[in-house]
Design a protein around this motif. Structure first.
Motif, PDB file in Angstrom:
ATOM      1  N   PHE A  57      -2.626  -7.091  15.417  1.00  0.00           N
ATOM      2  CA  PHE A  57      -1.450  -7.947  15.285  1.00  0.00           C
ATOM      3  C   PHE A  57      -0.257  -7.109  14.828  1.00  0.00           C
ATOM      4  CE2 PHE A  57      -4.914 -10.887  15.112  1.00  0.00           C
ATOM      5  CZ  PHE A  57      -4.431 -12.056  15.684  1.00  0.00           C
ATOM      6  N   GLN A  74      -1.087 -16.155  17.427  1.00  0.00           N
ATOM      7  CA  GLN A  74      -0.161 -15.904  16.322  1.00  0.00           C
ATOM      8  C   GLN A  74      -0.759 -16.406  15.017  1.00  0.00           C
ATOM      9  OE1 GLN A  74       3.267 -17.956  17.910  1.00  0.00           O
ATOM     10  NE2 GLN A  74       2.600 -19.925  17.111  1.00  0.00           N
ATOM     11  N   THR A 111      -2.592 -20.646  17.371  1.00  0.00           N
ATOM     12  CA  THR A 111      -2.162 -20.320  16.015  1.00  0.00           C
ATOM     13  C   THR A 111      -3.383 -20.393  15.109  1.00  0.00           C
ATOM     14  OG1 THR A 111       0.018 -21.272  16.431  1.00  0.00           O
ATOM     15  CG2 THR A 111      -0.596 -20.914  14.130  1.00  0.00           C
ATOM     16  N   ILE A 125      -0.687 -15.852  23.886  1.00  0.00           N
ATOM     17  CA  ILE A 125      -0.297 -15.308  22.578  1.00  0.00           C
ATOM     18  C   ILE A 125      -1.213 -15.911  21.521  1.00  0.00           C
ATOM     19  CG2 ILE A 125       1.492 -15.298  20.776  1.00  0.00           C
ATOM     20  CD1 ILE A 125       3.596 -15.268  22.938  1.00  0.00           C
ATOM     21  N   ARG A 180      -0.130 -21.102  23.340  1.00  0.00           N
ATOM     22  CA  ARG A 180      -0.363 -20.187  22.221  1.00  0.00           C
ATOM     23  C   ARG A 180      -1.479 -20.735  21.347  1.00  0.00           C
ATOM     24  NH1 ARG A 180       5.614 -18.394  20.087  1.00  0.00           N
ATOM     25  NH2 ARG A 180       6.530 -18.252  22.156  1.00  0.00           N
TER      26      ARG A 180
END
Length: 154
Positions: free
Chosen positions: A143, A124, A88, A122, A86
């Motif tokens: 999002f 995020q 971030t 992903i 992922r």
């Protein structure tokens, strides 16, 4: 400003003063950041840790030589989602003189592309509940608020 001329690069220690200024230059940032000269050692140590970590990137958006935006991207492997990675996104900020000109969208789009390059499945981010306009901004970029986030300050 022509947004086609905005470029992105990894931040250097010489950029740190401008980055901390941007982070402190809004209502919430002014309450949690400490912009003064010289910069507090904590910012320098944080920069050095980010810079030394191959799974962290502190990215600045530039218009010519002028830094007009910043974001940090952290790449994390997870056991969940079949061991996927992922990205971030944190600390997204546009220089106050450039807000509303599309720089924030360019930053996020750049981060999404970078996450794809790194094999993430992903992307995020979080946004403070005191920033409803930011939530709307991120939703316009695709999002969705799929989880409730919690924090414990220690």
């Amino acid at each position: 400003m022509n947004t086609n001329q905005v470029t992105f690069r990894e931040a250097t220690i010489q950029d740190l003063d401008k980055i901390v200024f941007m982070l402190s230059d809004d209502v919430l940032g002014s309450k949690r950041e400490l912009y003064k000269q010289p910069l507090p050692e904590s910012y320098i140590k944080a920069f050095q840790s980010i810079n030394a970590d191959p799974n962290n990137e502190l990215i600045v958006a530039c218009y010519g030589e002028k830094i007009i935006g910043v974001q940090q991207i952290t790449f994390t492997p997870y056991i969940t989602h079949q061991g996927g990675w992922r990205a971030t996104i944190e600390g997204v900020r546009t220089a106050s003189s450039e807000r509303g000109k599309g720089v924030g969208s360019l930053l996020i789009q750049w981060a999404i592309q970078r996450a794809k390059e790194r094999g993430c499945h992903i992307v995020q981010l979080t946004t403070d509940k005191k920033r409803p306009e930011a939530l709307h901004f991120y939703e316009k970029l695709g999002f969705t608020a799929t989880h409730e986030g919690l924090k414990l300050h220690i």
